[in-house]
Design a protein around this motif. Structure first.
Motif, PDB file in Angstrom:
ATOM      1  N   GLN A 279       0.824  -1.201   0.000  1.00  0.00           N
ATOM      2  CA  GLN A 279       0.000   0.000   0.000  1.00  0.00           C
ATOM      3  C   GLN A 279       0.865   1.260   0.000  1.00  0.00           C
ATOM      4  OE1 GLN A 279      -3.512   0.522   0.365  1.00  0.00           O
ATOM      5  NE2 GLN A 279      -4.323  -1.218   1.486  1.00  0.00           N
ATOM      6  N   THR A 280       0.237   2.367  -0.326  1.00  0.00           N
ATOM      7  CA  THR A 280       0.845   3.682  -0.131  1.00  0.00           C
ATOM      8  C   THR A 280       1.301   3.794   1.329  1.00  0.00           C
ATOM      9  OG1 THR A 280      -0.572   4.705  -1.805  1.00  0.00           O
ATOM     10  CG2 THR A 280       0.399   6.164  -0.147  1.00  0.00           C
ATOM     11  N   TYR A 353      -3.586  -0.328  -7.587  1.00  0.00           N
ATOM     12  CA  TYR A 353      -2.589   0.036  -6.577  1.00  0.00           C
ATOM     13  C   TYR A 353      -1.522   0.960  -7.165  1.00  0.00           C
ATOM     14  CZ  TYR A 353      -4.013  -3.002  -2.686  1.00  0.00           C
ATOM     15  OH  TYR A 353      -4.676  -3.569  -1.624  1.00  0.00           O
ATOM     16  N   SER A 357      -0.897   4.946  -6.123  1.00  0.00           N
ATOM     17  CA  SER A 357       0.346   5.289  -5.420  1.00  0.00           C
ATOM     18  C   SER A 357       0.874   6.666  -5.803  1.00  0.00           C
ATOM     19  CB  SER A 357       1.417   4.228  -5.712  1.00  0.00           C
ATOM     20  OG  SER A 357       1.828   4.275  -7.077  1.00  0.00           O
ATOM     21  N   TRP A 363      -5.702   4.736  -0.319  1.00  0.00           N
ATOM     22  CA  TRP A 363      -5.466   3.428   0.279  1.00  0.00           C
ATOM     23  C   TRP A 363      -6.648   2.509  -0.030  1.00  0.00           C
ATOM     24  CZ3 TRP A 363      -4.480   8.091   2.541  1.00  0.00           C
ATOM     25  CH2 TRP A 363      -3.141   8.351   2.904  1.00  0.00           C
ATOM     26  N   ASP A 399      -2.361  -6.204   1.533  1.00  0.00           N
ATOM     27  CA  ASP A 399      -1.688  -5.305   2.476  1.00  0.00           C
ATOM     28  C   ASP A 399      -2.699  -4.370   3.129  1.00  0.00           C
ATOM     29  OD1 ASP A 399       0.380  -4.120   3.891  1.00  0.00           O
ATOM     30  OD2 ASP A 399       0.864  -2.689   2.303  1.00  0.00           O
ATOM     31  N   THR A 400      -3.757  -4.955   3.686  1.00  0.00           N
ATOM     32  CA  THR A 400      -4.805  -4.140   4.299  1.00  0.00           C
ATOM     33  C   THR A 400      -5.288  -4.783   5.587  1.00  0.00           C
ATOM     34  OG1 THR A 400      -6.938  -3.044   3.921  1.00  0.00           O
ATOM     35  CG2 THR A 400      -6.705  -5.265   3.051  1.00  0.00           C
ATOM     36  N   ASN A 531      -7.249   8.007   6.840  1.00  0.00           N
ATOM     37  CA  ASN A 531      -7.394   6.726   6.159  1.00  0.00           C
ATOM     38  C   ASN A 531      -7.877   5.688   7.166  1.00  0.00           C
ATOM     39  OD1 ASN A 531      -5.187   5.731   7.626  1.00  0.00           O
ATOM     40  ND2 ASN A 531      -3.754   5.969   5.930  1.00  0.00           N
TER      41      ASN A 531
END
Length: 564
Positions: A279-280, A353, A357, A363, A399-400, A531
């Motif tokens: 993720q960012t 994604y 970015s 996100w 990735d969350t 976020n």
């Protein structure tokens, strides 16, 4: 090399492209049978030879091919639909059907997948390809759709790997036909399929029990059979059969190609080719203030793969372009994105994604309800375990820590008691952004107590689990999904949320991105946008603030209620 009577040859390094946007048949017959046959044959070709055949049925299809597989990466060979079908019929034969008997198409497609042959209709294609070997003839074979489903179940159930509930009017034009023949999937669309019979079980429940399909069952297509108050009663599938959930995909194609193109590798490290997404980076921590209103804006509904492959990409492109051109107007935004892209279209997931970015302020969390569009709270314990295991792995690859979570009205008690506690102490999903179904009715328990969030487990972002109640839903111009008001109206609602609260607003995806920019520009200074991970941390900070100021009574209005 594909060789069908010598009419079609292509290198395995090339993409074989069939463009059917402007199909014409002379004399002017219905062209739907052509589209259906091309998609069904494409599924079989890609099953046999990998990511080779790509069908352009819309401008969206062309966008994804040009963006993700440019010609300098893989060469292309444009092939006419006539040549493509001639080759397919030579190699596979065909399943014959009556194009006027549309309700039978689910059973026709089940047969195609099980026997490995595309469709050929009696009116348009069979006269063009009269020498085609008929592998199975469905014309006048079944008295009605129920008999078609029963007989194909008896003959082919054990040869299928999953289920599609797909409207035959969508199948007519080929939607989802390629993935049905590729997997293959069992297909049905019967209005009474969810109604219990003698013994308390529906025919569909018995069919699932008789199958070897993985549980929970990932149901492709869309169940729009029964409507109530403007919504589709069984669209999430779980209230039809408790072991099912939906992968909304009724107007999607090319999954057989994308699922095999640059697929994920479970052994690869994050950020490396084939590995999990990254993720960012998280921005600096926000310090909780009782004088601020802390809000996450969540852009929802991207469990629907039709949206993901269609207009949602335009929203993402607009968002990125505007943030780069006007950085002062950009703001934190949380997107939802289907984890099923990990299987059916990994390159599409990577594109979202990668595009996000560029802003540093976008996100992703999972859409309703994580693993599937489902109501996990009412699933049986063993299915909940499997659901949770699958969702945690999806969360790792995406990735969350977050997901939207929906339950049917009146079933939240079981979700709090049996489902959410499964995630306490885990390393997957920890933040659940809740919404009631139907949407117009607030979540009863939390709303009556005035809770904007509820904790389970320790006050620790790494082990505890939190569920956030939405402040409200926004769907510009559509009252069925939430507040239909304009940007000024929505900004006023957010400005007037309780100061010191920690909340989220659910924005339904067909609300234009430009309207969200316009709304944010009208927010007051006391509104702090966050976020998902920041919102979780702020809820923890708020708990600590309330405890340190001896403000426990206030929690009954806007915070945690211990033990609930």
């Amino acid at each position: 090399v594909i060789a069908g009577r010598g009419v079609l040859e292509t290198s395995a390094e090339d993409v074989l492209v069939v463009d059917i946007r402007s199909v014409s048949v002379s004399p002017p017959y219905d062209t739907s049978p052509v589209r259906l046959a091309v998609h069904a044959a494409a599924g079989l070709r890609n099953k046999e030879l990998g990511a080779l055949v790509y069908v352009i049925a819309s401008d969206d299809d062309e966008f994804w091919l040009n963006t993700l597989v440019p010609e300098e990466v893989r060469g292309r060979q444009m092939v006419s639909w006539q040549t493509f079908l001639e080759s397919a019929y030579s190699d596979y034969g065909a399943v014959r059907y009556d194009p006027l008997d549309i309700p039978m198409l689910p059973s026709v497609l089940t047969t195609c997948g099980a026997l490995g042959a595309p469709t050929i209709d009696t009116h348009t294609l069979q006269p063009m390809f009269p020498d085609t070997r008929i592998v199975f003839d469905t014309v006048l074979r079944w008295a009605d759709p129920h008999e078609g489903v029963e007989q194909t179940s008896e003959m082919f159930l054990n040869q299928t790997t999953g289920l599609a509930i797909q409207d035959p009017n969508q199948l007519k034009d080929g939607f989802l036909a390629d993935y049905i023949t590729f997997r293959p999937l069992f297909v049905q669309f019967l209005k009474d399929q969810c109604i219990p019979k003698v013994g308390g079980r529906s025919d569909l429940r018995n069919r699932i029990d008789d199958s070897s399909w993985e549980k929970p069952v990932h149901v492709f297509g869309y169940n729009s059979l029964i409507k109530l108050f403007g919504g589709d009663v069984f669209e999430a599938e779980t209230d039809c059969v408790l072991s099912m959930g939906q992968v909304a995909s009724s107007q999607s194609n090319n999954f057989p190609f994308w699922s095999q193109f640059e697929s994920f590798d479970i052994t690869a490290e994050p950020g490396l080719p084939g590995g999990p997404m990254v993720q960012t980076p998280q921005p600096p921590k926000i310090t909780y203030s009782p004088n601020k209103t802390h809000v996450a804006l969540v852009y929802g509904d991207m469990d629907n793969l039709n949206f993901v492959l269609g207009f949602a990409k335009d929203h993402m492109r607009y968002r990125t372009a505007r943030c780069l051109a006007e950085p002062e107007s950009c703001f934190p935004l949380v997107w939802t994105l289907s984890p099923n892209l990990l299987l059916v279209a990994p390159s599409v997931l990577r594109w979202y994604y990668d595009t996000a970015s560029h802003t540093g302020l976008d996100w992703f969390i999972m859409p309703p309800s994580g693993n599937l569009y489902a109501y996990p709270g009412i699933m049986e314990d063993s299915i909940q375990d499997a659901y949770k295991t699958q969702q945690d792995e999806q969360a790792r690859f995406m990735d969350t820590i977050g997901t939207i979570h929906w339950e049917w009205l009146g079933t939240w008690g079981r979700a709090w008691e049996t489902y959410f506690p499964r995630f306490v102490g885990g390393n997957g999903t920890r933040a659940f952004f809740l919404n009631d179904v139907p949407w117009k009715i607030p979540i009863p328990g939390m709303s009556l107590k005035g809770e904007t969030y509820r904790w389970i487990g320790p006050d620790d972002a790494r082990t505890g689990v939190v569920g956030f109640r939405p402040a409200f839903n926004w769907q510009l111009g559509f009252a069925t999904g939430g507040d239909p008001g304009n940007s000024t109206h929505i900004a006023n609602r957010i400005n007037n949320l309780q100061v010191g609260s920690v909340q989220y607003v659910y924005i339904i995806q067909n609300t234009p991105t430009s309207a969200v920019f316009d709304m944010v520009a009208q927010l007051d200074d006391h509104v702090v946008l966050t976020n998902a991970e920041q919102l979780v941390d702020l809820a923890l900070q708020r708990n600590q603030f309330l405890a340190s100021t001896n403000s426990r009574p206030a929690e009954a209005k806007t915070g945690r209620v211990d033990g609930q």
